[in-house]
Design a protein around this motif. Sequence first.
Motif, PDB file in Angstrom:
ATOM      1  N   ASP A 135       0.264   2.770  -8.310  1.00  0.00           N
ATOM      2  CA  ASP A 135      -0.917   2.215  -8.960  1.00  0.00           C
ATOM      3  C   ASP A 135      -0.715   0.733  -9.260  1.00  0.00           C
ATOM      4  OD1 ASP A 135      -2.735   1.453 -11.151  1.00  0.00           O
ATOM      5  OD2 ASP A 135      -3.307   3.567 -11.094  1.00  0.00           O
ATOM      6  N   SER A 147      -9.594  -6.599  -2.002  1.00  0.00           N
ATOM      7  CA  SER A 147     -10.499  -5.971  -2.973  1.00  0.00           C
ATOM      8  C   SER A 147      -9.715  -5.150  -4.001  1.00  0.00           C
ATOM      9  CB  SER A 147     -11.522  -5.090  -2.271  1.00  0.00           C
ATOM     10  OG  SER A 147     -10.875  -4.060  -1.533  1.00  0.00           O
ATOM     11  N   GLU A 148      -8.580  -4.565  -3.600  1.00  0.00           N
ATOM     12  CA  GLU A 148      -7.765  -3.808  -4.548  1.00  0.00           C
ATOM     13  C   GLU A 148      -7.200  -4.742  -5.625  1.00  0.00           C
ATOM     14  OE1 GLU A 148      -4.039  -0.672  -4.820  1.00  0.00           O
ATOM     15  OE2 GLU A 148      -4.779  -1.247  -2.844  1.00  0.00           O
ATOM     16  N   VAL A 168      -2.182  -4.673   1.590  1.00  0.00           N
ATOM     17  CA  VAL A 168      -3.060  -4.297   0.482  1.00  0.00           C
ATOM     18  C   VAL A 168      -4.356  -5.083   0.641  1.00  0.00           C
ATOM     19  CG1 VAL A 168      -3.325  -4.331  -2.030  1.00  0.00           C
ATOM     20  CG2 VAL A 168      -1.081  -3.859  -1.015  1.00  0.00           C
ATOM     21  N   GLU A 169      -5.463  -4.380   0.605  1.00  0.00           N
ATOM     22  CA  GLU A 169      -6.761  -5.052   0.732  1.00  0.00           C
ATOM     23  C   GLU A 169      -6.991  -5.976  -0.466  1.00  0.00           C
ATOM     24  OE1 GLU A 169      -8.876  -5.119   3.250  1.00  0.00           O
ATOM     25  OE2 GLU A 169      -7.561  -3.773   4.374  1.00  0.00           O
ATOM     26  N   ASP A 212       0.859  -1.176   0.000  1.00  0.00           N
ATOM     27  CA  ASP A 212       0.000   0.000   0.000  1.00  0.00           C
ATOM     28  C   ASP A 212       0.898   1.229   0.000  1.00  0.00           C
ATOM     29  OD1 ASP A 212      -2.475   1.408   0.171  1.00  0.00           O
ATOM     30  OD2 ASP A 212      -2.063   1.770   2.303  1.00  0.00           O
ATOM     31  N   GLU A 267     -10.005  -5.942  -7.985  1.00  0.00           N
ATOM     32  CA  GLU A 267     -10.439  -4.901  -8.925  1.00  0.00           C
ATOM     33  C   GLU A 267      -9.374  -4.611  -9.978  1.00  0.00           C
ATOM     34  OE1 GLU A 267     -11.417  -1.534  -6.486  1.00  0.00           O
ATOM     35  OE2 GLU A 267     -13.049  -2.597  -5.489  1.00  0.00           O
ATOM     36  N   SER A 268      -8.114  -4.591  -9.589  1.00  0.00           N
ATOM     37  CA  SER A 268      -7.036  -4.218 -10.509  1.00  0.00           C
ATOM     38  C   SER A 268      -6.661  -5.332 -11.478  1.00  0.00           C
ATOM     39  CB  SER A 268      -5.793  -3.801  -9.724  1.00  0.00           C
ATOM     40  OG  SER A 268      -6.049  -2.651  -8.962  1.00  0.00           O
TER      41      SER A 268
END
Length: 146
Positions: A74, A108-109, A105-106, A70, A112-113
């Motif tokens: 990007d 969900s990140e 880092v979650e 985190d 999504e990425s």
Amino acid sequence: MSATAGQAADGVRSLADRFGIEPGMVVMEMGYDEDVDHDLRDALADRTGNDLVDEDTDEVVDVALAWFRDGDGDLFELLTDALAPLGDAGVVWLLTPKAGRDGHVEPSEISESAPTAGLTQTSTVNAGKDWTAARLVTPRTVRAKK
């Protein structure tokens, strides 16, 4: 060979096995910093018989090992950069700090990425004391078109 040396050799094999690393493979490393898991890096290099190459390589790589925390920037861009030198059957291993560790880092990140970058997560493995690794691949339909 002592029992301790044999156990260490077994540990090297099990780490490399978790990542599907075979002798002769080319492994590219991205996001290196002082906090990476050096035992994992050594195990992968030992299995391939080669040093890990950096992200500026001109070689086609079998595996992209991407350390991401985190605050590193990007995630989508990192994953896109990891795909550029990756061979058709290549794999991206995204390493992130475990929950409760600095830079976590979650999930969900990642979820999504990865698809936005054209990758699908197939599994997650324990990559050492402080790191979790997500195995990311391009979908079979994308590979068939290449």
